[in-house]
Design a protein around this motif. Structure first.
Motif, short mmCIF file in Angstrom:
data_model
loop_
_atom_site.label_atom_id
_atom_site.label_comp_id
_atom_site.label_asym_id
_atom_site.label_seq_id
_atom_site.Cartn_x
_atom_site.Cartn_y
_atom_site.Cartn_z
N GLU A 1 6.56 3.31 1.51
CA GLU A 1 6.15 1.95 1.16
C GLU A 1 6.97 0.85 1.81
O GLU A 1 6.49 -0.28 1.94
N THR A 2 8.23 1.15 2.18
CA THR A 2 9.09 0.10 2.74
C THR A 2 9.63 0.44 4.12
O THR A 2 10.22 -0.42 4.77
N GLU B 1 8.76 7.87 -1.61
CA GLU B 1 8.01 6.63 -1.84
C GLU B 1 8.69 5.44 -1.17
O GLU B 1 8.02 4.57 -0.61
N PRO C 1 7.93 -1.36 -5.43
CA PRO C 1 7.45 -0.08 -4.90
C PRO C 1 7.44 0.97 -6.02
O PRO C 1 8.34 1.00 -6.86
#
Length: 186
Positions: free
Chosen positions: A57-58, A53, A36
Motif C-alpha cells: 500500500e505504501t 500490507e 493503511p
C-alpha cells in the motif's frame, strides 16, 4: 479467511514521520481517507501481514520503518449492513485488527502508492495525531480512537509532546479544524 464469529483478521498501520505526524491516505477512486490496512493470510502472523500490507500500500519495506508497538488482542468493527455480502459463505460481518505503530526511518521519497499491481491509494498527506479518528468513515471510528488512545502515550514519550485527548466533534461529526500543513503526493 473469516473466523467463526464472522470477522476477517486484519492489520492496521499507523505510520509516524519525524515530526510525529501521521500518514493519511485517500482510497483510489473514492473520497474516503484512512490508514493503511489489510487482511491477513492464513499462513501469516500479524507482523508478517503488516510488512506485506505496508509494502503493497505504501511501497515501504521493513528497513524504511521501525516498529514501535502493537495493540494487544483484536480490535473489532462491524460493517454497515449495506456492505455485508449476505449471499457469501462464510459471511463477513466485520474486521478484527491488530494495529501497529511505526516510525518512518527512511526518506519519505520511498513512499510509492503505485508499488503494487492494484494500488489502494492515490493521494497521501501527513496529519495531526487525532485528525484520523474524527475523519475516518463512521463505522471505523471507534477502532481508530482505541488504537490512537493506545499509541498516544508512546508518541508523547517518543517526541516529548503533549497530544492532549481526542478533540470533541462538531455536530456534523468533524473536529473543529482540519489538517494543518497537509502534504499530499500523487
Amino acid at each position: 479467511m473469516i473466523d467463526v464469529d464472522g470477522y476477517r483478521p486484519n492489520v492496521g498501520i499507523v505510520l509516524l514521520n519525524a515530526d510525529g505526524r501521521l500518514f493519511w491516505a485517500r482510497r483510489i477512486n473514492r473520497d474516503g481517507w484512512q490508514f493503511p490496512q489489510g487482511g491477513m493470510r492464513s499462513d501469516e502472523t500479524p507482523l508478517e501481514a503488516m510488512y506485506r500490507e505496508l509494502e503493497e500500500e505504501t511501497g515501504l519495506a521493513a528497513h524504511h520503518v521501525e516498529v514501535i508497538c502493537a495493540t494487544h488482542g483484536w480490535l473489532r468493527y462491524r460493517l454497515p449492513n449495506r456492505y455485508v455480502r449476505h449471499h457469501q459463505r462464510p459471511t463477513c460481518i466485520g474486521q478484527k485488527q491488530v494495529w501497529f505503530l511505526l516510525k518512518l526511518v527512511g526518506d519519505e521519497d520511498a513512499l510509492k502508492l503505485d508499488a503494487s499491481e492494484k494500488p489502494e491509494f492515490d493521494l497521501w498527506r501527513w496529519v495531526d495525531f487525532w485528525y484520523p479518528a474524527a475523519h475516518v468513515v463512521n463505522f471505523k471510528r471507534q477502532v481508530y480512537e482505541r488504537a490512537l488512545r493506545h499509541f498516544a502515550p508512546l508518541v508523547e514519550d517518543l517526541f516529548g509532546v503533549q497530544l492532549g485527548s481526542l478533540p470533541p466533534r462538531d455536530e456534523a461529526g468533524s473536529p473543529p479544524t482540519g489538517p494543518r500543513d497537509g502534504r499530499a503526493a500523487a
